[in-house]
Design a protein around this motif. Structure first.
Motif, short mmCIF file in Angstrom:
data_model
loop_
_atom_site.label_atom_id
_atom_site.label_comp_id
_atom_site.label_asym_id
_atom_site.label_seq_id
_atom_site.Cartn_x
_atom_site.Cartn_y
_atom_site.Cartn_z
N PRO A 253 -1.95 -3.72 -4.52
CA PRO A 253 -2.37 -5.35 -4.85
C PRO A 253 -2.51 -6.01 -6.09
O PRO A 253 -2.75 -7.33 -5.79
N LEU A 278 2.83 -13.22 -3.33
CA LEU A 278 1.40 -11.97 -3.76
C LEU A 278 1.61 -10.98 -4.23
O LEU A 278 0.95 -10.14 -4.78
N GLY A 328 2.85 -7.98 -0.67
CA GLY A 328 1.44 -7.35 -1.17
C GLY A 328 1.18 -6.63 -0.29
O GLY A 328 1.00 -6.13 0.76
N GLY A 329 0.30 -5.20 -0.85
CA GLY A 329 -0.74 -4.59 -0.66
C GLY A 329 0.39 -3.52 0.43
O GLY A 329 1.37 -2.97 -0.43
N ASP A 330 0.15 -3.50 2.29
CA ASP A 330 0.92 -2.28 2.62
C ASP A 330 1.76 -3.35 3.22
O ASP A 330 1.22 -4.24 3.83
N VAL A 333 0.53 -4.09 6.81
CA VAL A 333 -1.15 -4.08 7.22
C VAL A 333 -1.14 -5.98 7.22
O VAL A 333 -1.47 -6.48 5.47
N PHE A 334 -1.48 -6.49 8.11
CA PHE A 334 -1.23 -8.13 7.99
C PHE A 334 -0.15 -8.61 6.84
O PHE A 334 -0.69 -10.10 6.07
N SER A 358 -3.83 -1.23 0.82
CA SER A 358 -3.56 -1.89 0.89
C SER A 358 -5.08 -2.93 0.36
O SER A 358 -5.59 -1.93 -0.25
N ALA A 359 -4.69 -4.00 -0.30
CA ALA A 359 -6.55 -4.36 -0.68
C ALA A 359 -7.92 -4.19 0.27
O ALA A 359 -8.13 -3.96 -0.67
N LEU A 409 -9.83 -10.41 5.54
CA LEU A 409 -8.53 -9.82 4.79
C LEU A 409 -7.97 -12.05 5.11
O LEU A 409 -8.33 -12.29 6.57
N MET A 410 -7.82 -12.30 4.47
CA MET A 410 -7.60 -13.69 4.85
C MET A 410 -8.48 -14.88 5.63
O MET A 410 -8.60 -15.57 6.20
N ILE A 436 -14.02 -10.02 -3.58
CA ILE A 436 -13.25 -9.33 -4.88
C ILE A 436 -12.15 -10.46 -5.01
O ILE A 436 -11.59 -10.54 -3.61
N ARG A 438 -8.22 -11.48 -7.14
CA ARG A 438 -7.62 -10.87 -7.48
C ARG A 438 -7.43 -9.82 -7.59
O ARG A 438 -8.03 -9.35 -9.05
N ALA A 439 -7.92 -8.63 -6.91
CA ALA A 439 -8.09 -7.33 -7.21
C ALA A 439 -7.25 -6.21 -8.09
O ALA A 439 -6.44 -6.74 -7.89
N ALA A 463 -8.91 -13.20 -2.09
CA ALA A 463 -10.21 -12.89 -1.66
C ALA A 463 -10.18 -11.96 -0.65
O ALA A 463 -9.57 -11.74 0.22
N THR A 464 -11.14 -10.71 -1.21
CA THR A 464 -11.06 -9.62 0.20
C THR A 464 -12.64 -9.76 0.34
O THR A 464 -13.74 -9.48 -0.46
N1 SAH Z 1 -0.56 -6.66 3.41
C1 SAH Z 1 -1.40 -7.33 2.11
C2 SAH Z 1 -1.95 -8.16 2.50
C3 SAH Z 1 -1.90 -9.32 3.52
S1 SAH Z 1 -3.11 -10.70 3.89
C4 SAH Z 1 -2.05 -5.88 2.12
O1 SAH Z 1 -2.16 -4.71 2.32
O2 SAH Z 1 -3.03 -5.97 0.39
C5 SAH Z 1 -3.75 -11.44 2.45
C6 SAH Z 1 -5.22 -11.56 1.95
O3 SAH Z 1 -4.92 -9.91 1.36
C7 SAH Z 1 -5.21 -11.94 1.30
O4 SAH Z 1 -5.82 -12.77 1.70
C8 SAH Z 1 -6.59 -11.38 0.73
O5 SAH Z 1 -7.71 -11.33 1.49
C9 SAH Z 1 -5.64 -10.12 0.34
N2 SAH Z 1 -5.11 -10.00 -0.88
C10 SAH Z 1 -4.42 -9.53 -0.96
N3 SAH Z 1 -4.72 -9.22 -2.50
C11 SAH Z 1 -5.14 -9.27 -3.17
C12 SAH Z 1 -6.26 -9.30 -3.98
N4 SAH Z 1 -5.70 -8.38 -5.10
N5 SAH Z 1 -7.39 -9.46 -3.97
C13 SAH Z 1 -7.82 -9.48 -3.45
N6 SAH Z 1 -7.49 -9.33 -2.18
C14 SAH Z 1 -6.12 -9.37 -1.88
#
Ligand code: SAH
Length: 500
Positions: A253, A278, A328-330, A333-334, A358-359, A409-410, A436, A438-439, A463-464
């Motif tokens: 994240p 991200l 970003g994240g996984d 996952v989206f 993942s976030a 998400l998103m 949340i 910018r976690a 934000a999540t």
């Molecule tokens: N693959 C990523 C998700 C990509 S979609 C994962 O697994 O985390 C992008 C969305 O993820 C954003 O719109 C938001 O909803 C969420 N996201 C990504 N980073 C974030 C963060 N630091 N804090 C909160 N939400 C986050």
């Protein structure tokens, strides 16, 4: 010259060369031992030799290649520099002696080091670590020997058996290539080094044998003029194949502390990193200098088409590059990592996936929200709130009937419409919601509300959204969070009331 001028680190070959050590105490004795160990001919000058230094030429130095001479007497005279040593080291408490020797050395144009007196040094010693052919030396310009030693130990930890083995086989390969009259430049050395260093799965002897085989193949390819593939070449292909490789890597994240060990290794391995907007700055800062960075961040209004990203990855790999696709994240996952994997597979490019945090799970956890909790939520459903990307469209009214926790998400832009659809589906308007932003980043923000008011909340992406009874919880410790134990208690009480 003042010691705080950065200077040029060099390795001095002191074998058989004269060095003068001024001082007769334990520090002088330690310096003399260091010098003798590298073969220097050491002359020690001091009014007397401290018993406490336990410095005894006959016994202590037996077996060392250098030789030492004691000379008692006050070492202020220019005569101490008779025979012009290559280097003078002063280790004495006597400020006048240190200053006089520094002046004499400067006049004679001999480099001088004074223990703990950087202002008198034209040469400073560095904190050293040696393993095999590798020397790591750290300098703070004499300003903090303790800090230099501390940093040396941290760096030393990175020179493990694998790194030592890699250096050894590369050195042997280079000797063989040069002995055959060929140039050792422009070869895929990094591939050989990566591969040789990574053979640690087996026992050391087996890894050594395997590394020797790798080096042997590398040399044969080099001598047949076939190992020039710089930069890149396939990971694990010291032969310098043109086929590159892609790693689809999850960056978590944002906080670099939430990267996996495999992700960090991939960032070191890469010669080009293709990343999204991200990906956190702290993560990007871990990418070694010299690695090419390509930002394909999908910024609003200026999206890089997904097909273009897939095509770029294929092109880079076909050019023999070691590509990290950092998301970003996984990645799955989206992150559209699945589409990129399909594009690579269709083009016959080798790839791996390195899962990330993942976030969807990290953001709630960092806000003190457990996505499942006995008695409150037996399921967690991760849904995209992005209308265009949700193909087929999400049936929010059905999602409302799933029970458990919904993580969206998103979903920032569509949050009001999502909340309305969930209520139509039967979710209570008072259902707790945590948002949340910018976690894991320094400016992380957690907002709490109820489903009925989600649309009124000012929210900034990324934000999540977490929807469900658990969203009222805040399990962050009192010491580490904005809300204390009483807030948790309050939330729990409210929850019990809502549930009961
Ligand atoms: N693959 C990523 C998700 C990509 S979609 C994962 O697994 O985390 C992008 C969305 O993820 C954003 O719109 C938001 O909803 C969420 N996201 C990504 N980073 C974030 C963060 N630091 N804090 C909160 N939400 C986050």
């Amino acid at each position: 010259m003042s010691a705080v001028v950065p200077g040029l680190p060099l390795v001095l070959d002191l074998d058989g060369r004269d060095v003068l050590v001024v001082g007769g105490g334990p520090v002088a004795a330690a310096k003399a031992r260091q010098l003798l160990a590298v073969g220097a001919r050491v002359t020690m000058v001091a009014p007397h030799f401290d018993e406490a230094s336990h410095f005894d030429v006959a016994s202590d130095l037996a077996g060392l290649p250098g030789q030492a001479v004691h000379a008692a007497g006050r070492p202020t005279a220019r005569a101490t520099l008779n025979g012009l040593p290559r280097l003078v080291i002063t280790a004495t408490d006597d400020e006048d002696v240190t200053a006089a020797v520094a002046a004499d050395a400067a006049a004679a144009r001999v480099f001088h080091n004074a223990a703990d007196r950087p202002e008198h040094c034209s040469a400073t010693l560095m904190a050293l670590h040696r393993r095999g052919d590798v020397t790591v030396a750290v300098s703070t310009g004499g300003r903090s020997p303790a800090a230099a030693g501390w940093l040396r130990d941290r760096l030393a930890a990175t020179i493990d058996a694998g790194a030592e083995r890699a250096v050894r086989v590369a050195a042997v390969a280079r000797d063989r290539i040069r002995a055959a009259g060929r140039s050792s430049e422009g070869l895929a050395w990094r591939n050989l080094l990566d591969e040789a260093a990574g053979l640690d799965g087996g026992r050391v002897a087996e890894a050594d044998d395997a590394a020797a085989d790798l080096a042997d193949r590398f040399v044969r390819r080099a001598l047949s003029g076939d190992a020039h593939s710089s930069p890149g070449g396939a990971h694990g292909s010291p032969d310098g194949d043109r086929a590159g490789r892609v790693q689809l890597v999850g960056a978590g994240p944002g906080d670099p502390g939430l990267l996996t060990v495999a992700a960090v290794a991939a960032l070191r391995w890469a010669d080009v990193v293709v990343h999204d907007a991200l990906v956190g700055d702290g993560v990007l800062a871990l990418i070694p200098k010299g690695t090419e960075l390509i930002d394909v961040g999908k910024r609003p209004g200026r999206p890089v088409p997904q097909e273009a990203i897939g095509a770029l990855l294929v092109l880079l790999a076909r050019n023999g590059r070691r590509v990290v696709r950092l998301k970003g994240g996984d990645p799955y996952v989206f992150g559209r990592g699945g589409e990129e994997a399909l594009a690579l597979a269709a083009a016959g490019v080798a790839y791996d996936v390195v899962p990330g945090v993942s976030a969807a799970l990290a953001a709630p956890a960092l806000a003190g929200v457990p996505v499942t909790q006995r008695g409150l939520a037996a399921a967690v459903t991760v849904i995209t709130g992005h209308r265009a990307l949700s193909q087929p469209p999400v049936d929010w009214e059905a999602a409302a009937r799933l029970g458990g926790t919904l993580v969206v998400l998103m979903g920032v832009a569509e949050r009001a419409a999502i909340a309305a659809a969930l209520q139509r589906g039967g979710l209570h308007p008072d259902t707790p919601v945590a948002v949340i932003e910018r976690a894991s980043r320094a400016d992380q923000r957690v907002l709490r509300t109820r489903l009925r008011s989600v649309g009124d909340l000012l929210v900034e992406a990324p934000a999540t959204l977490v929807i469900g009874e658990v969203a009222a919880l805040d399990l962050r410790s009192a010491g580490g969070a904005s809300s204390g134990a009483s807030a948790i208690e309050g939330a729990t009480t409210e929850l019990c009331a809502a549930v009961g």
